[in-house]
Design an enzyme around this catalytic site. Structure first.
Site, PDB file in Angstrom:
ATOM      1  N   ASP A 113      88.374   7.605  65.460  1.00 31.07           N
ATOM      2  CA  ASP A 113      87.972   8.556  64.421  1.00 31.07           C
ATOM      3  C   ASP A 113      87.709   7.847  63.089  1.00 31.07           C
ATOM      4  O   ASP A 113      88.361   6.850  62.782  1.00 31.07           O
ATOM      5  CB  ASP A 113      89.080   9.606  64.256  1.00 31.07           C
ATOM      6  N   ASN A 123      82.015  18.114  70.239  1.00 28.50           N
ATOM      7  CA  ASN A 123      81.124  17.358  69.341  1.00 28.50           C
ATOM      8  C   ASN A 123      79.661  17.806  69.394  1.00 28.50           C
ATOM      9  O   ASN A 123      78.864  17.434  68.529  1.00 28.50           O
ATOM     10  CB  ASN A 123      81.196  15.843  69.635  1.00 28.50           C
TER      11      ASN A 123
HETATM   12  C1  FPP Z   1      84.713  10.207  65.236  1.00 24.56           C
HETATM   13  O1  FPP Z   1      84.338   9.885  63.914  1.00 24.56           O
HETATM   14  C2  FPP Z   1      83.908   9.478  66.152  1.00 24.56           C
HETATM   15  C3  FPP Z   1      83.103  10.035  67.090  1.00 24.56           C
HETATM   16  C4  FPP Z   1      82.950  11.488  67.270  1.00 24.56           C
HETATM   17  C5  FPP Z   1      82.288   9.197  67.955  1.00 24.56           C
HETATM   18  C6  FPP Z   1      82.900   7.923  68.440  1.00 24.56           C
HETATM   19  C7  FPP Z   1      81.781   7.091  68.848  1.00 24.56           C
HETATM   20  C8  FPP Z   1      81.666   5.760  68.670  1.00 24.56           C
HETATM   21  C9  FPP Z   1      82.762   4.922  68.153  1.00 24.56           C
HETATM   22  C10 FPP Z   1      80.390   5.045  68.955  1.00 24.56           C
HETATM   23  C11 FPP Z   1      79.851   5.129  70.345  1.00 24.56           C
HETATM   24  C12 FPP Z   1      80.820   4.798  71.408  1.00 24.56           C
HETATM   25  C13 FPP Z   1      80.665   3.863  72.383  1.00 24.56           C
HETATM   26  C14 FPP Z   1      81.649   3.784  73.484  1.00 24.56           C
HETATM   27  C15 FPP Z   1      79.545   2.907  72.420  1.00 24.56           C
HETATM   28  P1  FPP Z   1      83.839  11.064  62.991  1.00 24.56           P
HETATM   29  O2  FPP Z   1      82.364  11.124  63.082  1.00 24.56           O
HETATM   30  O3  FPP Z   1      84.535  12.332  63.346  1.00 24.56           O
HETATM   31  O4  FPP Z   1      84.284  10.526  61.599  1.00 24.56           O
HETATM   32  P2  FPP Z   1      84.818  11.400  60.381  1.00 24.56           P
HETATM   33  O5  FPP Z   1      86.092  12.053  60.857  1.00 24.56           O
HETATM   34  O6  FPP Z   1      85.070  10.369  59.344  1.00 24.56           O
HETATM   35  O7  FPP Z   1      83.757  12.364  60.014  1.00 24.56           O
END
Ligand code: FPP
Length: 229
Positions: A15, A63
């Site tokens: 996250d 998501n």
């Molecule tokens: C949460 O951060 C992250 C996600 C919903 C996506 C995770 C994806 C990756 C790390 C990249 C792709 C994965 C692979 C395996 C290649 P957020 O967007 O909720 O961040 P925030 O809480 O700061 O808004």
């Protein structure tokens, strides 16, 4: 030097990509790109330290409610990730499994996932589960429905055997980056006795040192599984 106790299976809720980008006045998708670059690094380091199985939460069933541009960018990053992995599968000896409902992905993403799983299915080293369109509650419902369809008894063990992660056991440790203290529908059944580690560090900044902090903390925990030790 005394050996440190290493978790066999680690789950990670990655996250904080969006906030990482916002702090730099960049679009959220920039944060996801950085987060995606960090996946290979942390996977390699965790395996080097003796972790056998990693389960990474890349995209939840919830998501999809994000803006289309962000969803498309995440799907694009996943496609690139699997494509790159196929070429390295033999060398890495890591078996990749995607957990979650894959039917809704674009045909292209479904194909690269299948190619990646096929190319790595004979690998005997580590296991890397990537959770995409994954929800822990949905996984439990799916397991129970499978059992009903097969006319099998519903028990703690039979549900466990019908989860996506059945072959990889339960996570010993679940790490969540990004400062929130919740599981967000990740490994709800398998995580019943997992040790939980929360850090404020945002996923793109979660480096080897931060991984070591989490592993050191795990080594200090006294796991009792409801008993007395
Ligand atoms: C949460 O951060 C992250 C996600 C919903 C996506 C995770 C994806 C990756 C790390 C990249 C792709 C994965 C692979 C395996 C290649 P957020 O967007 O909720 O961040 P925030 O809480 O700061 O808004």
């Amino acid at each position: 030097m005394a050996e440190i106790k290493i978790p066999n299976h680690v789950g990670i809720i990655m996250d904080g990509n969006g906030r990482w980008a916002k702090l730099r006045n960049r679009p959220r998708t920039f944060g996801h790109k950085k987060g995606s670059d960090n996946v290979d690094r942390i996977t390699t380091e965790a395996f080097k330290r003796g972790v056998k199985t990693l389960t990474l939460y890349a995209f939840s069933t919830e998501n999809w409610s994000r803006p289309k541009e962000e969803v498309d960018a995440l799907m694009g990053l996943l496609e690139k990730y699997f494509l790159k992995f196929i070429g390295k599968a033999v060398k890495k000896n890591v078996r990749v499994c995607v957990i979650g409902d894959k039917k809704v992905f674009s045909p292209k993403l479904q194909k690269v996932i299948k190619d990646c799983e096929d190319a790595s299915k004979k690998n005997t080293g580590n296991v890397l589960n990537i959770a995409i369109n994954y929800g822990g509650r949905q996984e439990i419902v799916r397991a129970v429905n499978n059992l009903i369809k097969k006319g099998k008894k519903i028990t703690v063990e039979s549900i466990s055997e019908n989860l996506y992660t059945t072959k990889n056991g339960e996570p010993d440790l679940i790490i969540r980056t990004g400062g929130e203290y919740r599981l967000s529908n990740f490994l709800m059944y398998q995580g019943a006795y997992s040790e939980l580690y929360f850090t404020d560090v945002l996923w793109p900044d979660f480096d080897e040192k931060e991984l070591d902090k989490a592993l050191d903390e795990y080594a200090k925990r006294n796991r009792r599984f409801g008993g007395v030790k």
